[in-house]
Each structure stands twice: as structure tokens, then as C-alpha cells.
Design a protein around this motif. Structure first.
Motif, short mmCIF file in Angstrom:
data_model
loop_
_atom_site.label_atom_id
_atom_site.label_comp_id
_atom_site.label_asym_id
_atom_site.label_seq_id
_atom_site.Cartn_x
_atom_site.Cartn_y
_atom_site.Cartn_z
N SER A 129 0.94 -1.20 0.23
CA SER A 129 -0.08 -0.18 0.05
C SER A 129 0.99 1.36 -0.12
N ARG A 130 1.98 1.32 0.77
CA ARG A 130 2.86 2.27 0.97
C ARG A 130 3.85 2.74 -0.65
N MET A 131 3.90 1.36 -1.25
CA MET A 131 4.50 1.57 -2.38
C MET A 131 3.64 2.03 -3.46
N ARG A 132 2.25 1.67 -3.42
CA ARG A 132 1.36 2.12 -4.58
C ARG A 132 1.30 3.78 -4.37
N PHE A 133 1.17 4.11 -3.09
CA PHE A 133 0.99 5.61 -2.90
C PHE A 133 2.12 6.48 -3.13
N ARG A 134 3.36 5.98 -3.07
CA ARG A 134 4.55 6.53 -3.53
C ARG A 134 4.72 6.66 -4.87
N VAL A 135 4.28 5.88 -5.55
CA VAL A 135 4.13 5.61 -7.30
C VAL A 135 3.16 6.67 -7.72
N ALA A 136 2.16 6.58 -7.12
CA ALA A 136 0.91 7.49 -7.40
C ALA A 136 1.44 9.20 -7.27
N GLU A 137 2.05 9.35 -6.02
CA GLU A 137 2.88 10.58 -5.93
C GLU A 137 3.74 10.91 -6.96
N PHE A 138 4.71 10.19 -7.21
CA PHE A 138 5.63 10.38 -8.16
C PHE A 138 5.03 10.53 -9.67
N LEU A 139 3.93 9.95 -10.02
CA LEU A 139 3.55 10.13 -11.39
C LEU A 139 2.75 11.51 -11.38
N LYS A 140 2.08 12.15 -10.04
CA LYS A 140 1.45 13.42 -10.18
C LYS A 140 2.86 14.40 -10.36
N VAL A 141 4.20 14.27 -9.90
CA VAL A 141 5.36 14.99 -9.92
C VAL A 141 5.68 15.01 -11.52
N LEU A 142 5.71 13.88 -12.21
CA LEU A 142 5.98 13.80 -13.65
C LEU A 142 4.97 14.39 -14.40
N ASN A 143 3.82 14.35 -14.16
CA ASN A 143 2.65 14.90 -14.91
C ASN A 143 2.94 16.41 -14.84
N ARG A 144 3.37 17.17 -13.60
CA ARG A 144 3.51 18.65 -13.70
C ARG A 144 4.83 18.99 -14.18
N ALA A 145 5.64 18.00 -14.55
CA ALA A 145 7.16 18.36 -15.06
C ALA A 145 7.00 18.05 -16.65
N LYS A 146 6.13 17.65 -17.22
CA LYS A 146 5.87 17.32 -18.40
C LYS A 146 5.97 18.52 -19.45
#
Length: 317
Positions: free
Chosen positions: A281-298
């Protein structure tokens, strides 16, 4: 942290419904699975007022060598039927028209039936405790130093209660040793298991001085059981040893001691699975957070830009 119950909650709730004063007699036919490859069958094969509860235990043949028949006769007496239901090791019948008179006695009977697996598996432990009483009395009579370990030559009791997993029990004049062999089928289970088991070993040294001594060994079986037949050595097999001293197995504490130690394997693997679920569950949460950062940095593309009449460009974002 969850402490697992020693009794079967489904059987308890089912019997409480049927034992209620205003309950209607209805047909029952349920298969209930429990820990340690144990199966129950609760049914009303003859009449709706007679409930048949049958138990199947993988290691029942082993239990018969250690007095399980006498123990179950002591606990359930007139409720036992022989022979048991086909395909099961033990059966008892409760007549709803002939229940104990008081609510307290009914609740006691319900709990006793719900503890059927616990009581069956208690047979070798009780026999080992009786051997301990005899050996310690002989040692005291012969003025033997109880602090010095001695090879008493008593039988190592083996319960092959799971596929490739067993419980070994041995009594001596100053202790009762209980050893679990545990098979880790997955590499991640092995990693988590070693961490948990090391905590069991260290807890007594750090804070809980009155707890039983716990020893952990990987691959190599303890000395107490190396003569036992059928032992396997593998990197996937671990051995956990509980050393019960006289203060742990006094007459007042024995029932609680048996209940606690029987549930160890289920308790241990339950918490391994909970830890894995938490980590995922913690890994899935961190992946979701990293995806948000990547989307903002596109970065912006030409399609995202518009041109004014003068030729200047500006982004749409």
C-alpha cells in the motif's frame, strides 16, 4: 497488532443463534475451514433439532498416539458419537431439545465446542506436561540439580499438522521444549519471517525477562529433534524453539500456555501477510505521488502553444 482467537468464531456465532430461546429450528449444512488444515462440518442430517459437528485434522493419527481420545472424552462426554461422520475424525451431536438449563451453561457449552480444534491439539502438550511433573518429581527425589540440563531420554512428540511443517514437543526434568518447523514458500516471506523471529529472540533480552526463551535457527534443526524421523534441511525451512520453564507451566497457567503456543504459527504468518500488504500500500501511494510530479514536469509541445497576429507564441497552460 491483532491477537487471533483460539476458538472458531463461525461455529460460536452459529450455535449462539440456534441456542437462543426464540430461535427456530432450521436445516444446516456448512463446511467451515480453519487454520492448520482443519475442516468442520456442521449439519442436521437426521432432524433439525439435532446439530452434528464433525472435525477433520490432518494430524489426527499423530494425536491418537498422545491420548486425544481420552482428552475429548473428558471434554465432551455424552455428546460424542462413534463412529464419527464419514470422512471426518471426530463427531459430536447437540440436541436443541435437551440443552443445559441456564444461559451460563449454554454459553460454556458453545465455547467448548468452538474450541474443538484447540482441545484436540492440546493432547500432546498435556501429555508432555504430565511427563515433566513426573521427571521433576524424580529429580527432586534424587536431589538432582534442576538448573543443569539433562538428557531425560523422553520421546519427542511429533505433530505433522501441515504439509512439510511439524510441531515437536519434548519434556525433561526442568523444562518442556516446543519446536516449530516453518516452511517459507516465498522469498519475501523468508525475509519478513527472519525479521519477526529475530524480534522474538531479542524481546526477552531487552524487556520481557519472564517470557519463555525463544531460539531461532535457519536450515539446521535443533539438537533436541535431530534424531526425529523425516527431518528435512533446506534454506526455505526455519526452526523456532520455545523453552517453557516451570514458572510457565504451573497448573494454573497450563491451559493458557497451550492456547498461546498453539496459535503461534497462524499468528506469525498472519503478521507477515499484514506487513506485506502494508508495504504494498505504501509503494502504491509513492508511485501515485511520483506520477503526479512527472505529470507536472511534462514539457510543453508545439501543439500546446498558440501564435498571436504579430507572430508571438504563448502557452495554453
Amino acid at each position: 497488532m491483532l491477537l487471533l482467537q483460539y476458538h472458531n468464531l463461525l461455529i460460536q456465532s452459529l450455535l449462539q443463534e440456534r441456542f437462543a430461546p426464540d430461535a427456530q429450528a432450521t436445516a444446516i449444512d456448512q463446511i467451515i475451514s480453519d487454520f492448520d488444515n482443519v475442516t468442520y462440518h456442521v449439519s442436521t442430517p437426521e432432524t433439525k433439532t439435532k446439530i452434528l459437528i464433525s472435525l477433520s485434522v490432518k494430524c489426527f493419527k499423530d494425536l491418537e498416539k498422545y491420548g486425544v481420545d481420552a482428552l475429548l472424552e473428558r471434554e465432551y462426554g455424552s455428546y460424542i458419537i462413534s463412529p464419527p461422520e464419514n470422512g471426518f475424525d471426530f463427531s459430536l451431536v447437540v440436541d436443541l431439545e435437551n440443552l443445559p438449563p441456564t444461559p451460563e451453561e449454554k454459553e460454556e457449552l458453545i465455547l467448548k465446542i468452538a474450541l474443538l480444534k484447540r482441545n484436540a491439539l492440546a493432547a500432546p502438550f498435556e501429555q508432555a506436561f504430565d511427563e515433566f511433573d513426573h521427571l521433576s518429581a524424580e529429580a527432586a527425589k534424587n536431589s538432582l540439580d534442576l538448573s543443569v540440563p539433562e538428557d531425560s531420554g523422553t520421546e519427542v512428540k511429533s505433530l505433522h499438522y501441515r504439509e512439510e511443517e511439524s510441531i515437536y514437543i519434548r519434556a525433561s526434568h526442568d523444562r518442556v521444549t516446543v519446536i516449530f518447523s516453518i516452511l517459507f514458500r516465498e522469498e519475501t516471506d523468508s525475509v519478513f519471517g527472519k525479521v519477526f523471529l529475530q524480534e522474538f529472540v531479542d524481546a526477552r533480552r531487552r524487556a520481557i525477562q519472564n517470557a519463555p526463551q525463544v531460539l531461532y535457527s535457519n536450515k539446521e534443526p535443533p539438537l533436541e529433534i535431530r534424531s526425529a524421523p523425516g527431518l528435512k534441511t533446506s534454506d526455505d525451512i526455519a526452526y523456532v524453539t520455545f523453552v517453557l520453564f516451570p514458572r510457565h507451566i504451573t497448573r494454573e497457567r497450563r491451559n493458557g500456555c497451550i492456547s498461546h503456543i498453539e496459535i503461534f504459527r497462524d499468528y506469525f504468518h498472519y503478521h507477515i501477510k499484514c506487513s506485506k500488504a502494508y508495504m504494498h500500500s505504501r509503494m502504491r501511494f509513492r508511485v501515485a505521488e511520483f506520477l503526479k510530479v512527472l505529470n507536472r514536469a511534462k514539457p510543453e509541445t508545439d501543439e500546446d502553444k498558440k501564435t498571436t497576429a504579430s507572430g508571438r507564441r504563448f502557452g495554453t497552460r
